[in-house]
Motif scaffolding. Structure first.
Motif, mmCIF file in Angstrom:
data_model
loop_
_atom_site.group_PDB
_atom_site.id
_atom_site.type_symbol
_atom_site.label_atom_id
_atom_site.label_comp_id
_atom_site.label_asym_id
_atom_site.label_seq_id
_atom_site.Cartn_x
_atom_site.Cartn_y
_atom_site.Cartn_z
ATOM 1 N N ASN A 1 14.062 -10.453 -15.073
ATOM 2 C CA ASN A 1 12.808 -10.695 -15.817
ATOM 3 C C ASN A 1 11.777 -11.413 -14.937
ATOM 4 N N THR A 2 11.761 -11.064 -13.653
ATOM 5 C CA THR A 2 10.848 -11.684 -12.694
ATOM 6 C C THR A 2 9.410 -11.238 -12.966
ATOM 7 N N THR A 3 8.507 -12.198 -13.066
ATOM 8 C CA THR A 3 7.090 -11.908 -13.218
ATOM 9 C C THR A 3 6.518 -11.559 -11.845
ATOM 10 N N ILE A 4 5.712 -10.502 -11.790
ATOM 11 C CA ILE A 4 5.165 -10.065 -10.498
ATOM 12 C C ILE A 4 3.654 -9.915 -10.610
ATOM 13 N N LEU A 5 2.943 -10.574 -9.695
ATOM 14 C CA LEU A 5 1.496 -10.407 -9.572
ATOM 15 C C LEU A 5 1.240 -9.749 -8.225
ATOM 16 N N LEU A 6 0.700 -8.547 -8.268
ATOM 17 C CA LEU A 6 0.563 -7.715 -7.067
ATOM 18 C C LEU A 6 -0.898 -7.463 -6.739
ATOM 19 N N THR A 7 -1.301 -7.792 -5.520
ATOM 20 C CA THR A 7 -2.622 -7.383 -5.051
ATOM 21 C C THR A 7 -2.414 -6.336 -3.970
ATOM 22 N N THR A 8 -3.152 -5.258 -4.043
ATOM 23 C CA THR A 8 -2.960 -4.162 -3.101
ATOM 24 C C THR A 8 -4.179 -3.259 -3.075
ATOM 25 N N HIS A 9 -4.363 -2.580 -1.938
ATOM 26 C CA HIS A 9 -5.363 -1.524 -1.844
ATOM 27 C C HIS A 9 -4.707 -0.159 -1.988
ATOM 28 N N ASP A 10 -3.369 -0.145 -1.999
ATOM 29 C CA ASP A 10 -2.636 1.108 -2.181
ATOM 30 C C ASP A 10 -2.419 1.303 -3.681
ATOM 31 N N LEU A 11 -3.278 2.108 -4.287
ATOM 32 C CA LEU A 11 -3.235 2.239 -5.744
ATOM 33 C C LEU A 11 -2.006 2.999 -6.229
ATOM 34 N N ALA A 12 -1.315 3.669 -5.319
ATOM 35 C CA ALA A 12 -0.046 4.299 -5.698
ATOM 36 C C ALA A 12 0.984 3.225 -6.041
ATOM 37 N N ASP A 13 0.894 2.048 -5.397
ATOM 38 C CA ASP A 13 1.785 0.928 -5.741
ATOM 39 C C ASP A 13 1.601 0.536 -7.201
ATOM 40 N N ILE A 14 0.349 0.502 -7.632
ATOM 41 C CA ILE A 14 0.036 0.093 -9.001
ATOM 42 C C ILE A 14 0.621 1.093 -9.992
ATOM 43 N N GLU A 15 0.394 2.374 -9.744
ATOM 44 C CA GLU A 15 0.895 3.403 -10.660
ATOM 45 C C GLU A 15 2.413 3.381 -10.729
ATOM 46 N N ALA A 16 3.076 3.053 -9.610
ATOM 47 C CA ALA A 16 4.537 3.080 -9.569
ATOM 48 C C ALA A 16 5.162 1.844 -10.205
ATOM 49 N N VAL A 17 4.464 0.700 -10.164
ATOM 50 C CA VAL A 17 5.092 -0.572 -10.527
ATOM 51 C C VAL A 17 4.509 -1.209 -11.785
ATOM 52 N N CYS A 18 3.178 -1.189 -11.931
ATOM 53 C CA CYS A 18 2.518 -2.043 -12.935
ATOM 54 C C CYS A 18 2.085 -1.283 -14.190
ATOM 55 N N ASP A 19 2.106 -2.001 -15.316
ATOM 56 C CA ASP A 19 1.600 -1.460 -16.578
ATOM 57 C C ASP A 19 0.235 -2.044 -16.924
ATOM 58 N N ARG A 20 -0.122 -3.136 -16.266
ATOM 59 C CA ARG A 20 -1.378 -3.824 -16.578
ATOM 60 C C ARG A 20 -2.200 -4.022 -15.305
ATOM 61 N N VAL A 21 -3.511 -3.917 -15.455
ATOM 62 C CA VAL A 21 -4.426 -4.071 -14.324
ATOM 63 C C VAL A 21 -5.471 -5.135 -14.651
ATOM 64 N N VAL A 22 -5.677 -6.069 -13.712
ATOM 65 C CA VAL A 22 -6.800 -7.004 -13.780
ATOM 66 C C VAL A 22 -7.705 -6.660 -12.597
#
Length: 341
Positions: free
Chosen positions: A208-229
């Motif tokens: 249940n690790t909380t992850i805050l990810l900053t990236t310019h590779d938007l494929a990372d976001i689609e693969a990992v995250c459900d929420r975007v800020v």
């Protein structure tokens, strides 16, 4: 569910030297310097619940790294409040550091000239991790990230992809409840990226690790995250679900058709449809492409119309990528509109 991160009216200003123009101005600068105050982060508010996987994105200079540095206690806010894991990151820095893991794509926490496993042992001592907990936890991480063969190698002899996997393992030695990732896949090849993305999803499910990810590779976001800020000029312009962002800002959907018999573009353009449709032909793949707005049942109506007139060999529906959506948002300068999504 408790909040891992609570940010209220967070602001960070920097004092920037402003040089005067011309030779006369240069001499004046020697005697009296002129400064201006620039807000890098401008009164932002957001919370992240324990166990969430959140993408924190924006263009270069939007304020992402400044925010991360305040959340990790490296920088002190100009004003506003930050609570991370129930603590003030700057005032309770030593205690707080034991509750987070941090991976910066451009910086290393591993010692350059010693073997990877020696770095791990040193970090184990720093975080005061018991032997039994370390052995059990790290066995899982080493196996999942496939870094067993790298443990005896000095860090300087590792490739970028190998080093980043070891950096990720090092950040998780003490099994922190919160992980900050700043460009963790920068410069990596596709296979390593896939391995890291899957690993992040695994530790989120297992611990249940909380992850805050900053990236310019938007494929990372689609693969990992459900929420975007999304950040722009130090302000949050969007905070919500990834799917909601797609639904509201995906301009068109592409439907690719291949037919069993010869079909002309003019025949497709004359189909009786109640909504606007544009057609194109991809000669390389011998595919006809329909572009339509993502509204109600337009897709099913289009496919029904095509099937009733022609014999279809294959059909493929493509979504607008998150990369295209984000690019359109920044290019069109619609910050105010995005806040209302």
């Amino acid at each position: 569910m408790s909040n891992a991160i609570e940010v209220k009216q967070l602001r960070k200003e920097f004092k920037v030297f402003s040089s005067r123009s011309g030779l006369k101005g240069a001499f004046r600068d020697l005697l009296t310097r002129k400064y201006k105050v620039v807000p890098a982060v401008n009164d932002i508010n957001f919370t992240v619940k324990q166990g969430e996987m959140v993408a924190y994105i924006g263009e270069n200079g939007a304020g992402k790294s400044t925010t991360i540095k305040m959340l990790t206690g490296i920088l002190t806010p100009t004003s506003g409040s930050v609570r991370v894991n129930g603590m003030d990151p700057h005032r309770e820095r030593e205690k707080f550091a034991r509750t987070i893991g941090v991976v910066f794509g451009q910086r290393s926490q591993l010692w350059w000239d010693i073997a990877v496993q020696e770095s791990f042992r040193l970090l184990k001592k720093v975080y005061k991790v018991p032997d039994e907990q370390y052995n059990e936890h790290m066995a899982h991480i080493i196996e999942t990230l496939d870094i067993g063969p790298l443990l005896d190698k000095p860090v300087r002899k590792l490739s970028l992809g190998q080093r980043m996997r070891c950096e990720l393992a090092a950040a998780l030695i003490h099994n922190p409840p919160l992980l900050f990732l700043d460009e963790p896949t920068i410069g990596l090849d596709v296979l390593v990226k896939v391995k890291i993305r899957q690993f992040l999803k695994d530790i989120n499910q297992k611990y249940n690790t909380t992850i805050l990810l900053t990236t310019h590779d938007l494929a990372d976001i689609e693969a990992v995250c459900d929420r975007v800020v999304m950040l722009d000029e130090g302000k949050i312009i969007y905070d919500g679900g990834l799917q909601s962002l797609k639904n509201n800002w995906a301009e068109e959907k592409e439907i690719h058709f291949q037919f069993l018999e010869e079909v002309r573009l003019s025949q497709l353009e004359s189909l009786p449809l109640l909504f606007e449709t544009s057609w194109d032909y991809d000669e390389k793949n011998q595919t006809f492409i329909a572009y339509i707005k993502e509204e109600s049942d337009n897709i099913s109506q289009l496919i029904s119309a095509v099937v009733s007139h022609f014999k279809i060999k294959d059909v493929n529906i493509l979504e607008t990528s998150i990369e295209e959506i984000v690019r359109n948002i920044y290019e069109q300068g619609i910050s105010t509109a995005v806040r209302g999504v």
